[in-house]
Design a protein around this motif. Structure first.
Motif, mmCIF file in Angstrom:
data_model
loop_
_atom_site.group_PDB
_atom_site.id
_atom_site.type_symbol
_atom_site.label_atom_id
_atom_site.label_comp_id
_atom_site.label_asym_id
_atom_site.label_seq_id
_atom_site.Cartn_x
_atom_site.Cartn_y
_atom_site.Cartn_z
ATOM 1 N N UNK A 67 0.879 -1.194 -0.098
ATOM 2 C CA UNK A 67 -0.015 -0.028 -0.064
ATOM 3 C C UNK A 67 0.868 1.331 0.028
ATOM 4 N N UNK A 68 2.235 1.074 0.023
ATOM 5 C CA UNK A 68 3.121 2.275 0.010
ATOM 6 C C UNK A 68 3.808 2.213 -1.498
ATOM 7 N N UNK A 69 3.703 3.349 -2.193
ATOM 8 C CA UNK A 69 4.162 3.281 -3.445
ATOM 9 C C UNK A 69 5.699 3.255 -3.640
ATOM 10 N N UNK A 70 6.323 3.905 -2.754
ATOM 11 C CA UNK A 70 7.782 3.938 -2.663
ATOM 12 C C UNK A 70 8.371 2.471 -2.291
ATOM 13 N N UNK A 71 7.585 1.787 -1.515
ATOM 14 C CA UNK A 71 8.055 0.365 -1.076
ATOM 15 C C UNK A 71 7.874 -0.685 -2.379
ATOM 16 N N UNK A 72 6.636 -0.334 -3.183
ATOM 17 C CA UNK A 72 6.552 -1.213 -4.219
ATOM 18 C C UNK A 72 7.761 -1.105 -5.194
ATOM 19 N N UNK A 73 8.251 0.245 -5.467
ATOM 20 C CA UNK A 73 9.291 0.510 -6.581
ATOM 21 C C UNK A 73 10.552 0.120 -5.934
ATOM 22 N N UNK A 74 10.856 0.127 -4.573
ATOM 23 C CA UNK A 74 12.222 -0.411 -3.922
ATOM 24 C C UNK A 74 12.182 -2.090 -4.081
ATOM 25 N N UNK A 75 10.909 -2.595 -4.009
ATOM 26 C CA UNK A 75 10.945 -3.967 -4.042
ATOM 27 C C UNK A 75 11.348 -4.560 -5.444
ATOM 28 N N UNK A 76 10.947 -3.745 -6.396
ATOM 29 C CA UNK A 76 11.146 -4.354 -7.722
ATOM 30 C C UNK A 76 12.569 -4.089 -7.999
ATOM 31 N N UNK A 77 12.992 -3.032 -7.589
ATOM 32 C CA UNK A 77 14.556 -2.712 -7.742
ATOM 33 C C UNK A 77 15.539 -3.647 -6.914
#
Ligand SMILES: NC(=O)c1ccc[n+]([C@@H]2O[C@H](COP(=O)([O-])OP(=O)(O)OC[C@H]3O[C@@H](n4cnc5c(N)ncnc54)[C@H](OP(=O)(O)O)[C@@H]3O)[C@@H](O)[C@H]2O)c1
Length: 270
Positions: A67-77
């Motif tokens: 539910x945290x946009x930056x966490x999603x981006x970080x996960x993929x990276x």
């Protein structure tokens, strides 16, 4: 060798239920697993169980709140940095909710459900797409039969799962010819804790399921059907005979589908 041998697969919501079962099956197939959820201890326990059965399995886990946009981006990276690429993203993380619209006392959870079930998948997909394109990969989204047919008491949940399915349908057209496929999964009732943990009308955990669970599918069977659909790179997987029938009936006799949806509840009017 299987189609998933050596493939990097990221599953969100892998700590329990359907996601955990899918992880087990993919490990059997020799996939390199990236598992994400909020409860890190459950992810580690699952990774240990898989490793005990498949000593050569490659598994990495990430504590992530989708539910945290930056966490999603970080996960993929992080996943791409760890494995060097991504072949499949399974947007499985989800939260349930049950409450008649006019009986809801805290509408705040409508936004929370949307952030997990729709935005989380959208944010992960956005970050993952360049990597999926590079490997002609697959995006899987776990919607629900409640994302095909509105179910009473489930306005928040149905809205989020319809949104997810609509997003996928539009994106699939945009990605035509890119080599990236999108598979949307519509399970019926699956025997997991999702409804017990989901939001109730006051925004707190419901603590019980209000759906009829007598003919629930096991999470193992659900994961087995998902893996078959992923392997065949199907565009959709609609589960259960009722679900398959329901989508045709909706075109021909929608009021009958409303009646079927009402029967999904344990007691009318709750
Ligand atoms: N069970 C059913 O009858 C059914 C039917 C149709 C569709 N579905 C869908 O199937 C998917 C899997 O559900 P399930 O039945 O396996 O339920 P579950 O056992 O409750 O699993 C849900 C998973 O999602 C994760 N999750 C929840 N909120 C999250 C967040 N904010 N960030 C990251 N992960 C989060 C949970 O992990 P953490 O709590 O550790 O974060 C858990 O691993 C969901 O999308 C659900 O809506 C289920």
């Amino acid at each position: 060798m299987t189609p998933y041998t050596g493939r990097v697969v990221l599953i969100t919501g892998a700590s329990d239920g359907i996601g955990a079962e899918l992880a087990m099956l993919l490990a059997q197939q020799g996939a390199r697993l990236a598992l994400a959820a909020r409860r890190l201890e459950l992810l580690h326990a699952l990774a240990s169980r898989i490793q005990a059965m498949h000593p050569h399995a490659e598994i990495a886990v990430w504590r992530t709140d989708v539910s945290d946009e930056s966490a999603c981006t970080r996960l993929i990276a992080d996943v791409v940095a760890h494995y060097g690429g991504l072949d499949a993203l399974v947007n499985n993380a989800g939260v349930s909710a049950h409450g008649y619209f006019e009986q809801v006392s805290d509408y705040g959870y409508y936004e929370k459900v949307m952030r997990v079930n729709y935005f989380g998948a959208m944010w992960c997909t956005r970050a993952a797409l360049p990597h999926l394109r590079a490997r002609r990969g697959l995006m899987v989204a776990v919607s629900s039969l409640a994302g095909k047919v509105g179910v009473p008491g489930r306005t928040a949940y149905s809205a989020s799962k319809f949104a997810l399915a609509g997003f996928c349908e539009a994106l699939r057209c945009e990605l035509h010819g890119s080599g990236v496929d999108i598979c949307v999964v519509f399970p019926g009732v699956v025997a997991t804790d999702t409804r017990v943990n989901g939001f109730g009308p006051d925004g707190r955990a419901l603590g019980e399921s209000r759906l009829r669970e007598d003919d629930a599918m096991t999470a193992q069977e659900c994961a087995r059907q998902m893996l078959a659909a992923m392997t065949a790179r199907k565009r959709e997987l609609v589960m259960t005979a009722k679900g398959k029938l329901g989508q045709w009936m909706k075109l021909l006799a929608p009021a009958m589908v409303d009646r079927m949806a009402r029967k999904a509840l344990k007691q009318a009017g709750r």
